[in-house]
Each structure stands twice: as C-alpha cells, then as structure tokens.
Motif scaffolding. Structure first.
Motif, PDB file in Angstrom:
ATOM      1  N   GLU A 421       0.818  -1.217   0.000  1.00 34.55           N
ATOM      2  CA  GLU A 421       0.000   0.000   0.000  1.00 34.55           C
ATOM      3  C   GLU A 421       0.855   1.271   0.000  1.00 34.55           C
ATOM      4  OE1 GLU A 421      -2.591  -3.276   0.749  1.00 34.55           O
ATOM      5  OE2 GLU A 421      -0.628  -2.752   1.599  1.00 34.55           O
ATOM      6  N   ASP A 422       2.094   1.177   0.511  1.00 35.97           N
ATOM      7  CA  ASP A 422       2.991   2.333   0.469  1.00 35.97           C
ATOM      8  C   ASP A 422       3.397   2.662  -0.956  1.00 35.97           C
ATOM      9  OD1 ASP A 422       2.855   2.459   3.202  1.00 35.97           O
ATOM     10  OD2 ASP A 422       4.822   1.550   3.568  1.00 35.97           O
ATOM     11  N   ILE A 423       3.611   1.635  -1.765  1.00 36.29           N
ATOM     12  CA  ILE A 423       3.950   1.853  -3.175  1.00 36.29           C
ATOM     13  C   ILE A 423       2.782   2.530  -3.883  1.00 36.29           C
ATOM     14  CG2 ILE A 423       4.556   0.724  -5.352  1.00 36.29           C
ATOM     15  CD1 ILE A 423       5.862  -1.508  -3.702  1.00 36.29           C
ATOM     16  N   MET A 424       1.581   2.059  -3.621  1.00 39.12           N
ATOM     17  CA  MET A 424       0.400   2.645  -4.258  1.00 39.12           C
ATOM     18  C   MET A 424       0.198   4.090  -3.822  1.00 39.12           C
ATOM     19  SD  MET A 424      -2.174  -0.630  -3.937  1.00 39.12           S
ATOM     20  CE  MET A 424      -3.540   0.234  -4.676  1.00 39.12           C
ATOM     21  N   GLU A 425       0.469   4.377  -2.544  1.00 41.49           N
ATOM     22  CA  GLU A 425       0.293   5.733  -2.032  1.00 41.49           C
ATOM     23  C   GLU A 425       1.270   6.698  -2.706  1.00 41.49           C
ATOM     24  OE1 GLU A 425      -0.985   9.037  -0.222  1.00 41.49           O
ATOM     25  OE2 GLU A 425      -1.977   7.068  -0.197  1.00 41.49           O
ATOM     26  N   ILE A 426       2.513   6.285  -2.905  1.00 37.05           N
ATOM     27  CA  ILE A 426       3.495   7.125  -3.583  1.00 37.05           C
ATOM     28  C   ILE A 426       3.096   7.331  -5.042  1.00 37.05           C
ATOM     29  CG2 ILE A 426       5.865   7.107  -4.503  1.00 37.05           C
ATOM     30  CD1 ILE A 426       5.711   8.119  -1.684  1.00 37.05           C
ATOM     31  N   ARG A 427       2.581   6.297  -5.661  1.00 37.18           N
ATOM     32  CA  ARG A 427       2.132   6.410  -7.056  1.00 37.18           C
ATOM     33  C   ARG A 427       1.019   7.451  -7.173  1.00 37.18           C
ATOM     34  NH1 ARG A 427      -0.091   1.154 -10.228  1.00 37.18           N
ATOM     35  NH2 ARG A 427      -1.761   1.480  -8.714  1.00 37.18           N
ATOM     36  N   ARG A 428       0.075   7.418  -6.218  1.00 39.49           N
ATOM     37  CA  ARG A 428      -1.016   8.411  -6.231  1.00 39.49           C
ATOM     38  C   ARG A 428      -0.494   9.816  -5.944  1.00 39.49           C
ATOM     39  NH1 ARG A 428      -4.054   4.131  -3.760  1.00 39.49           N
ATOM     40  NH2 ARG A 428      -3.379   4.828  -1.692  1.00 39.49           N
ATOM     41  N   ALA A 429       0.443   9.926  -5.001  1.00 41.09           N
ATOM     42  CA  ALA A 429       0.962  11.239  -4.624  1.00 41.09           C
ATOM     43  C   ALA A 429       1.759  11.880  -5.755  1.00 41.09           C
ATOM     44  CB  ALA A 429       1.830  11.115  -3.375  1.00 41.09           C
ATOM     45  N   LEU A 430       2.431  11.061  -6.572  1.00 38.83           N
ATOM     46  CA  LEU A 430       3.264  11.594  -7.651  1.00 38.83           C
ATOM     47  C   LEU A 430       2.465  11.985  -8.885  1.00 38.83           C
ATOM     48  CD1 LEU A 430       6.401   9.263  -7.607  1.00 38.83           C
ATOM     49  CD2 LEU A 430       6.443  11.755  -7.501  1.00 38.83           C
ATOM     50  N   GLU A 440       6.987   6.190 -13.474  1.00 40.05           N
ATOM     51  CA  GLU A 440       5.671   5.550 -13.396  1.00 40.05           C
ATOM     52  C   GLU A 440       5.773   4.057 -13.698  1.00 40.05           C
ATOM     53  OE1 GLU A 440       2.746   7.361 -15.816  1.00 40.05           O
ATOM     54  OE2 GLU A 440       2.693   9.242 -14.695  1.00 40.05           O
ATOM     55  N   LYS A 441       6.555   3.733 -14.719  1.00 38.74           N
ATOM     56  CA  LYS A 441       6.705   2.333 -15.116  1.00 38.74           C
ATOM     57  C   LYS A 441       7.381   1.526 -13.998  1.00 38.74           C
ATOM     58  CE  LYS A 441       8.633  -0.591 -18.785  1.00 38.74           C
ATOM     59  NZ  LYS A 441       9.418  -0.612 -20.056  1.00 38.74           N
ATOM     60  N   ALA A 442       8.412   2.117 -13.368  1.00 38.19           N
ATOM     61  CA  ALA A 442       9.125   1.419 -12.291  1.00 38.19           C
ATOM     62  C   ALA A 442       8.196   1.175 -11.100  1.00 38.19           C
ATOM     63  CB  ALA A 442      10.344   2.231 -11.851  1.00 38.19           C
ATOM     64  N   HIS A 448       2.929  -4.322  -9.287  1.00 37.29           N
ATOM     65  CA  HIS A 448       2.396  -5.536  -9.906  1.00 37.29           C
ATOM     66  C   HIS A 448       3.017  -6.786  -9.273  1.00 37.29           C
ATOM     67  CE1 HIS A 448       0.845  -8.275 -12.932  1.00 37.29           C
ATOM     68  NE2 HIS A 448       2.075  -8.747 -13.084  1.00 37.29           N
ATOM     69  N   GLN A 449       4.332  -6.748  -9.028  1.00 42.66           N
ATOM     70  CA  GLN A 449       4.982  -7.913  -8.436  1.00 42.66           C
ATOM     71  C   GLN A 449       4.471  -8.146  -7.014  1.00 42.66           C
ATOM     72  OE1 GLN A 449       7.064 -10.188  -9.964  1.00 42.66           O
ATOM     73  NE2 GLN A 449       6.639 -11.287  -8.041  1.00 42.66           N
ATOM     74  N   MET A 450       4.236  -7.074  -6.271  1.00 45.58           N
ATOM     75  CA  MET A 450       3.670  -7.219  -4.923  1.00 45.58           C
ATOM     76  C   MET A 450       2.269  -7.825  -5.002  1.00 45.58           C
ATOM     77  SD  MET A 450       5.725  -6.319  -2.413  1.00 45.58           S
ATOM     78  CE  MET A 450       4.851  -5.624  -1.005  1.00 45.58           C
ATOM     79  N   VAL A 470      14.017  -7.472  -6.335  1.00 49.40           N
ATOM     80  CA  VAL A 470      15.016  -6.506  -5.873  1.00 49.40           C
ATOM     81  C   VAL A 470      15.613  -5.748  -7.056  1.00 49.40           C
ATOM     82  CG1 VAL A 470      17.279  -6.266  -4.759  1.00 49.40           C
ATOM     83  CG2 VAL A 470      15.528  -7.710  -3.725  1.00 49.40           C
ATOM     84  N   LEU A 471      15.783  -6.408  -8.195  1.00 48.13           N
ATOM     85  CA  LEU A 471      16.240  -5.697  -9.396  1.00 48.13           C
ATOM     86  C   LEU A 471      15.245  -4.609  -9.780  1.00 48.13           C
ATOM     87  CD1 LEU A 471      17.606  -8.613 -11.625  1.00 48.13           C
ATOM     88  CD2 LEU A 471      18.926  -6.860 -10.418  1.00 48.13           C
ATOM     89  N   MET A 472      13.953  -4.910  -9.652  1.00 45.03           N
ATOM     90  CA  MET A 472      12.928  -3.891  -9.920  1.00 45.03           C
ATOM     91  C   MET A 472      13.046  -2.730  -8.936  1.00 45.03           C
ATOM     92  SD  MET A 472       9.547  -6.256 -10.528  1.00 45.03           S
ATOM     93  CE  MET A 472       9.640  -7.781 -11.454  1.00 45.03           C
ATOM     94  N   LEU A 473      13.298  -3.056  -7.690  1.00 49.04           N
ATOM     95  CA  LEU A 473      13.437  -2.007  -6.677  1.00 49.04           C
ATOM     96  C   LEU A 473      14.649  -1.133  -6.964  1.00 49.04           C
ATOM     97  CD1 LEU A 473      12.625  -3.930  -3.363  1.00 49.04           C
ATOM     98  CD2 LEU A 473      11.131  -2.389  -4.637  1.00 49.04           C
ATOM     99  N   ASN A 474      15.734  -1.732  -7.436  1.00 58.42           N
ATOM    100  CA  ASN A 474      16.917  -0.944  -7.780  1.00 58.42           C
ATOM    101  C   ASN A 474      16.616   0.032  -8.917  1.00 58.42           C
ATOM    102  OD1 ASN A 474      18.965  -1.756  -5.961  1.00 58.42           O
ATOM    103  ND2 ASN A 474      19.183  -3.695  -7.052  1.00 58.42           N
ATOM    104  N   SER A 475      15.862  -0.445  -9.892  1.00 56.33           N
ATOM    105  CA  SER A 475      15.466   0.450 -10.992  1.00 56.33           C
ATOM    106  C   SER A 475      14.586   1.576 -10.474  1.00 56.33           C
ATOM    107  CB  SER A 475      14.717  -0.339 -12.069  1.00 56.33           C
ATOM    108  OG  SER A 475      15.544  -1.310 -12.645  1.00 56.33           O
ATOM    109  N   LEU A 476      13.685   1.254  -9.543  1.00 56.19           N
ATOM    110  CA  LEU A 476      12.822   2.276  -8.957  1.00 56.19           C
ATOM    111  C   LEU A 476      13.645   3.286  -8.162  1.00 56.19           C
ATOM    112  CD1 LEU A 476      10.121   3.526  -8.216  1.00 56.19           C
ATOM    113  CD2 LEU A 476       9.824   1.734  -6.484  1.00 56.19           C
ATOM    114  N   LEU A 477      14.630   2.807  -7.432  1.00 56.70           N
ATOM    115  CA  LEU A 477      15.503   3.710  -6.673  1.00 56.70           C
ATOM    116  C   LEU A 477      16.210   4.689  -7.604  1.00 56.70           C
ATOM    117  CD1 LEU A 477      17.118   1.345  -4.003  1.00 56.70           C
ATOM    118  CD2 LEU A 477      15.882   3.451  -3.525  1.00 56.70           C
ATOM    119  N   GLU A 478      16.738   4.180  -8.705  1.00 60.59           N
ATOM    120  CA  GLU A 478      17.439   5.048  -9.656  1.00 60.59           C
ATOM    121  C   GLU A 478      16.512   6.122 -10.205  1.00 60.59           C
ATOM    122  OE1 GLU A 478      19.625   2.977 -12.676  1.00 60.59           O
ATOM    123  OE2 GLU A 478      20.368   1.473 -11.276  1.00 60.59           O
TER     124      GLU A 478
END
Length: 810
Positions: A421-430, A440-442, A448-450, A470-478
């Motif tokens: 739900e934290d990922i979804m909340e950030i997506r809505r806030a952005l 957005e894609k990251a 989706h994986q969650m 975790v590879l997806m998370l690294n891409s999101l971090l970048e």
C-alpha cells in the motif's frame, strides 16, 4: 626512551574531515554518496580484472611524519596503480547512483583522496610526476563497459546506457607535495590536541581505584571484564540487580584504555534510563580525579531546534553553511569545554549556528567514551559510519547493557519490510506532478509484483527468493533519485524521501541475506500486505559489528539461559561467560508460586480472574506499601482489575493502571506516585516487558512487592510461528526460542524490580502453575532456589509470617 605515541587516520577520513564544506541537505537522501558496500566492491573487482597485468589492485599505502610528541600515520589503499609507457597512474574507483552523463568533474573529496595516494606513492618512489584516473561506475548494473581512458581530462563518448565515466589528470609531485603539506598543517592542531588530552587522561588513571568497597562477586566481575579486554575476547555476564554491573564494567574498561588496551569506550543501551546510570558511573570516577571525555548521543528529534526536523538549507538556517563552521565549533568545545551533555551541546550549537545533532557526532570522534543506543553501533541504517563504516576497524571496547534486549532489537535492525500500500500511495501522490514515464513504469512494475505475491499468500507464506523483485526495486531507486535531484522543492519531498529510505533499507538488508534469514509475506493488523526479510538469528550480523572493535561485554540481570544468548549474539566458540551470585541476603525477600492459577488462553474466565484478584489482595493487604502487578497483556490486566476493583479493593487502597501509548509526562507521574510518601497502599497494574517492568529503580519503601501474572510468553503470531519452525528445523527446541525464553526474561525483569539495595525488603509472587514445571524452574536464577509453593488457603499467612520476621529484625 619510550616510543612515541602513534596517531592513525585513514586517507579517506582525513580528506572528508578537513575538506568538507557547504550545507546539510537531506532532501536528496544522500544517494549521491550512498555507501555501496557489497555492490561497490563487486564493481571494483570487475573493473580491476579488466586492467591487465600492468595493473596492481588494492595497493596499501602508508605515510608517516614524526613530530615532537607523536608519530602521525596516514593509511589507505589505492584501488589500483597502473604503470605503462606514459608513467604511473593512480586509479580511484567510486561506485555511484548518480547519472554519469551529468557529471562535469570528480567529487572534490574523491579527487583529494586520490591526490593523497598519488603524493604518497610518488614521493616514496622518487617520481617527478604522476597521473590520476577517477573512475565512476554506475551501481546496480549487471554489466559495465570499459574503454581505455583518454589522455586528457575527458569522458567517454555520449551514450544512452552510461555505465562508466573517467576523469584523468596529471600532477607534478612538487605541486602535490605543497598541497599535501597544507593538509598536514591543518590536521596538526587536532593531532596535537589528541596527544595532549590522552596524555592527561592516562596520567589521571595512575592510582585510580574502584570507588566503592567491593560487594560479593564484584571483584571477580571487574577482573573478568579487564581480562576479556586484554585478550580481545567477548564476555557474557549474568549478574543480578544490585551487583553494581555498570561500575563493574565501566571501571575496568576505562583502566584498560589508560593502559593502551583500547582507544574508545562504547557503552550501548536500549533505554534512556540506563544511559543515565552510565553517565553517573563516569561522573563518580571523574570526581575521584579521572580526566575522561564522554558524550551521550541523543536522537535527532530531541536535538533539533525546529518543531519538525527538516535538514536542508531552505528550512533550517543552521543547515546553511554548516560544514563551513563545524570544525571550528568542534575544536573550541573540545579545548575549552569539559561537559558534553545535551544542554551544553545545544548552547554551543546556538553560538556557532550549527546543527546540534551533527555537532554531537563530530564531538564523538574526539572523546574517550560514547554512551548511546544500540543502533549507533549495529543498525545498518543508523550506525556511525565514521567508526563502523565498511572496512573500518578500531580498538573499541563495547559494553552492552541490558543485553537481553538485543535479541529482538538485533532481529529488527537487520530485518526489513515493504508494504504494498505504500507503493500505491506514492504512485497516487506523484501523479499530479508528472513524474515521467520511467518512474511511473518502475512503480507499476513493483506494485504488480507485490500483487503477484499477495495473490499467492495465505495468511503467512514463505518465499524462496525475491532477487528479481530486488532488481525492480533498484530500478525504482534510480528513477526516484533522478526525480528528487531535479525536484528538490517538491511539495511531496518529505513523503518521497521517507519512501526512498524505506526502499534503500530493504535493498541494503537484502544484501545480507543468508541462512539466518527467512523471506515471507503476510498481512498487517490493518489489512495491509507486507513483504518481509526477517533476520531470525542476528548473531552473524552482530558479530561483524563486534569484530570492528577489540572486545565486547554483554551483561544483564536476566541473561538466562546464557547459552541461548551466546547463540543469538556471537558466532565464536571461545567466548567467556560468568555468573555473579546475588549480593543480597535471601531472607530479605520471599518468593512464592501460586499453584492453582493458570493464564493459558483456554483457562481465561471469571473464575480464573477471581483467583488472580484474590492473590493480589492477599499480598497487598498484608502490609501497607507500594506494589506492582505485571500482566502479559492489556486485556488480561483490564479483566483482572475489573474483578479486583469490585470485590477486593479497599478504601485505603489506590490503584494505577498502565495505559497504552503513555506520554512521557504520564509515565513520570506514574513513577512519581511510587516515590511519594503515601498514607495508603498503592497498587500499580502494569505490563510485562513494558516501560515499568525494567530499567527503573524503586528502592527502599518505594516498592515492597511484585506480583507476576503468567509466564510472559509472547502472543502467537505469524512471525513467532516462523521462529519456532525455523529452530525446530535446526534441531533446537523451537518453542523455547520463540516463546519460553523471551517470556521468562520478562518475568525475571518484572520480579527484579523489588530488591534493588541491601536494605530492601519485599515479596515476589509468581502466578501460574506452569512455573512449577521443570522447563521453567531450570530457567530460574540461582537465588530463586528457595521458592515456596503457595495456595489461596496459605498465601495470607505466608506473607504475614514474612513481614513479622522482617519487623523482628528491625
């Protein structure tokens, strides 16, 4: 003549200390200088392997300069030295998360580090000139493209897939010599201060004696701690309340430092109250002539001058230019001040207009003793990098107070969670701020994986691996880093930064995964879905931290069974252990076990509540005074209190109930009630393992009885069950590890509130028939061997008999 004292500093610490400047700015999360640890090391190795036979990797370098009073040693390790027809080239490799195409020049302190290596190597090998190659590699990449560095200060050609960027410089050794001598000149005043202070400190210890007459067992404890430090070992100490554990560990540690068997003392605690006890111990030794600089580290929220910490130059004037002023501020308080408590630091920070939270850390670099929470030494996200960064090591002495708390704290420090739900909340806030397609894609990929994990989860589900996630998370971090770098004034900046740190912590903990971890998905109480990296046994991670120092002493009044705690904290097979007997006469207290009572969930009913309430009445009505009753849960507390209030509470009795989430003022008022002279009996209904069950001192008449209801076993839940199953699989008793040991520790802590000094008298009543089982009795401390079995028919007479005996002795 005596050999001169050696003062050591690493090249990295030298340049980062002397050359820092500018603002504090946490808006970007510090990701441009994120400690890459394992990821950075892997990238270093990949690049080094491609450099050919003329390339020397990881070359140790040492510079020495003898002064009047000491020898200064500056040490470091060059990532690489390349020798070819063009001469010698010092290669300095830095992993980064920044967009390499936007880098116009090397980071100043990175270049300064390389210049130090170039000077040391060049001067020691009689060179007249030397080259420097700054190599920046993008982390989180599966590959990196390496090209031969250009002959000028140039970069790789423009690319849509940046992986490596080079900056090449050429220096005359004469130029580097002048620059390096300037660094030495700046650092000399700090090294001279360090020498003169430590000389004064060590001289003050000559003839310093233990400040009190030794109690029973105390001399052995002091000797054991000193021997442990001398031999660079670890010691586990089971010592009941009243032995004087704090002074018995602090005194030999300080003496060891004065004799050269340690450079700094870390007194680590879980609670504020125990930090105060350590401060008092050092203060007592100082009153006996000891010179010793010590500081207690305080949380950011309690040090910040703003209503809410916002560490950037826009919101905080102290952050603006902080690093331009901080070194002068630190030097003044070290040379002119003698106390480094919270008030002194706040006053000094006000004078110099610097951040008090950061000021305390810089002071800590120069003092002899640091009193702080566990997390400053162990927590991967909070530990002090200046002492415990990757690859650093010191002659540190760790004194770990109330060590029984480190089991759960250690598990939590080395675990990480991510909530869908934290990922979804950030997506809505952005969304209103047009974050860009890549971000957005990251976010969508991670969400989706969650969702996939959620569909496969039944209450609590173990996973084999989350490497692809975790590879997806690294891409999101970048992508988050890119966004935050270009949107530093965003209205959702704080929310975004908190989320970024959460992701960063998850990825960092993932790097630690080994056989001591479980990966599972579950649901929180509010229904949110969580993915958790759970550190079942923190011993391996804690051991790595302890190995960065010299010796460690784990001590507590409730470190039983000691083999369990050794397995939780250490991977060594040769650790020491000592059991200190209680110095108090057994006749000063009576220990009873109520045999008809059970707090099992299947037995919880009005009849059982009435039994418990009667026992409480029998104890508290036998003598006017202050009592505490400890329960395993708020629900049971309220159910029993409801019966007690209606049926047994008398007019000369006052009851206080511990509430959930009590504020600091409410907690203080609760305890103050026990310190007052009451003309009535005071009964506090409290929670086992809570704020009133350990770490508080109610000596004398402030507390004359403790009633412990139940065996304290934790509530059954997904994580506890995973713990049980894990240890069952590893041929241990899973129930002991997950439930019985943690529960019994709470019991021992609660019971330990009664007898605190040699003059204390009191009653301890354990209410649960399970205490009579061998599995529990074998966990009793030695001083509990005289327990007596009681019943509702005999308890009043037994308590009365005890108090009559006490009256006859007075």
């Amino acid at each position: 003549m005596d050999e001169k004292k050696v003062i050591r500093i690493s090249v990295r610490n030298l340049v980062e200390f002397l050359l820092r400047s500018g603002d504090i700015d946490r808006r970007t999360g510090g990701f441009t200088d994120r400690d890459a640890m394992q990821a950075g090391t892997r990238q270093h190795q990949k690049i080094q392997k491609k450099m050919g036979s003329a390339y020397q990797a990881e070359v140790p370098l040492l510079f020495e300069r003898e002064y009047d009073h000491f020898v200064l040693k500056i040490e470091g390790r060059a990532d690489g030295i390349l020798t070819d027809e063009e001469g010698v080239l010092i290669d300095e490799i830095k992993g980064t998360y920044r967009e390499l195409e936007k880098m116009e020049e090397p980071v100043m302190v990175h270049l300064a580090q390389a210049k130090c290596y170039a000077y040391i190597y060049g001067s020691q090998n009689q060179l007249t000139q030397i080259g420097i190659l700054m190599t920046y590699c993008l982390l989180e990449s599966d590959e990196e493209r390496f090209r031969q560095p250009l002959t000028k200060e140039e970069v790789l050609p423009s690319s849509s897939n940046w992986r490596i960027r080079h900056f090449r410089m050429q220096y005359q050794i004469e130029e580097l010599t002048q620059w390096f001598e300037g660094l030495l000149e700046q650092y000399y005043q700090w090294a001279e201060f360090q020498f003169q202070w430590q000389k004064k400190r060590d001289e003050s210890m000559q003839g310093l004696e233990f400040p009190f007459p030794y109690r029973s067992g105390q001399r052995d404890l002091v000797t054991s701690v000193y021997r442990t430090i001398l031999r660079k070992k670890e010691l586990f100490v089971q010592a009941p309340t009243g032995v004087g554990k704090t002074m018995s560990t602090v005194f030999p540690a300080i003496r060891a430092i004065g004799e050269g068997y340690g450079e700094r003392l870390f007194y680590l605690t879980a609670k504020t109250i125990t930090r105060t006890v350590a401060e008092e111990a050092i203060s007592i030794l100082k009153s006996k002539g000891l010179f010793f600089k010590a500081i207690t580290l305080t949380a950011r929220e309690k040090m910040c001058v703003l209503e809410e910490p916002e560490c950037d130059p826009i919101h905080c004037p102290r952050a603006r230019g902080h690093y331009d002023r901080i070194n002068d501020a630190v030097f003044e308080i070290l040379t002119e001040g003698s106390e480094y408590d919270r008030e002194a630091i706040l006053d000094h920070a006000e004078k110099w207009q610097v951040c008090p939270h950061e000021l305390q850390f810089d002071i800590a670099s120069w003092v002899d003793g640091i009193i702080c929470d566990y997390n400053y030494a162990f927590d991967p996200t909070a530990k002090l990098k200046r002492f415990f960064g990757e690859g650093t090591k010191g002659d540190y002495i760790f004194l770990i107070d109330e060590a029984h708390n480190l089991v759960d704290r250690g598990r939590e420090m080395f675990s990480a969670s991510l909530v869908k739900e934290d990922i979804m909340e950030i997506r809505r806030a952005l969304r209103p701020y047009s974050p860009g397609k890549k971000l957005e894609k990251a976010l969508n990929r991670c969400n989706h994986q969650m969702l996939v994990y959620k569909r496969e989860c039944e209450n609590c589900t173990e996973l084999e691996s989350v490497s692809s996630f975790v590879l997806m998370l690294n891409s999101l971090l970048e992508e988050l880093e890119k966004y935050m770098e270009s949107h530093t004034g965003s209205q959702i900046g704080k929310q975004l930064l908190d989320f970024y740190f959460q992701l960063q912590n998850f990825v960092s903990i993932y790097e630690l995964l080994d056989e001591n971890y479980l990966i599972y998905t579950s649901y929180l109480e509010n229904g949110d879905f969580v993915l958790r990296l759970f550190c079942v046994n923190p011993a391996s991670n804690l051991q790595k931290c302890i190995n960065q120092g010299r010796a460690a002493v784990f001590f507590s009044a409730t470190l039983l069974p000691i083999q369990y705690y050794k397995k939780m904290f250490s991977t060594n097979k040769d650790d020491y252990a000592i059991y200190v007997d209680s110095p108090f006469a057994k006749e000063n207290r009576t220990l009873l076990i109520g045999r008809e009572v059970s707090t099992k969930y299947t037995r919880r009913n009005l009849d059982e509540y009435d039994k418990i309430a009667f026992y409480i009445y029998a104890v508290t009505s036998a003598r006017k005074g202050n009592y505490m009753v400890f329960f395993p849960s708020y629900r049971l507390l309220q159910d029993v209190y409801g019966v007690f209030e209606k049926k047994y509470q008398t007019e000369d009795m006052r009851c206080l109930l511990q509430e959930t989430a009590m504020k600091e003022r409410e907690r203080e008022a609760f305890l103050l009630s026990f310190a007052e002279e009451n003309d009535h009996t005071l009964v506090g209904f409290c929670i086992m393992g809570g704020i009133f069950s350990e770490g508080i001192d109610l000596d004398g008449e402030k507390l004359i009885g403790a009633i412990v209801v139940g065996t304290g076993i934790p509530q059954v839940g997904p994580e506890r069950e995973l713990l049980k199953q894990y240890y069952d699989r590893h041929e241990e008793n899973g129930f002991d590890y997950a439930y019985r040991y943690p529960g019994m520790n709470k019991v021992l802590q609660a019971a330990g509130r009664v007898i605190r000094t040699t003059t204390d008298r009191g009653v301890i009543l354990l209410l649960d028939q399970r205490f009579l089982n061998a599995e529990y009795r074998q966990l009793f401390p030695r001083e509990w061997s005289d327990y007596r079995i009681s019943s509702r028919e005999t308890v009043k007479e037994e308590i009365g008999e005890f108090w009559r005996y006490q009256d006859s002795r007075s």
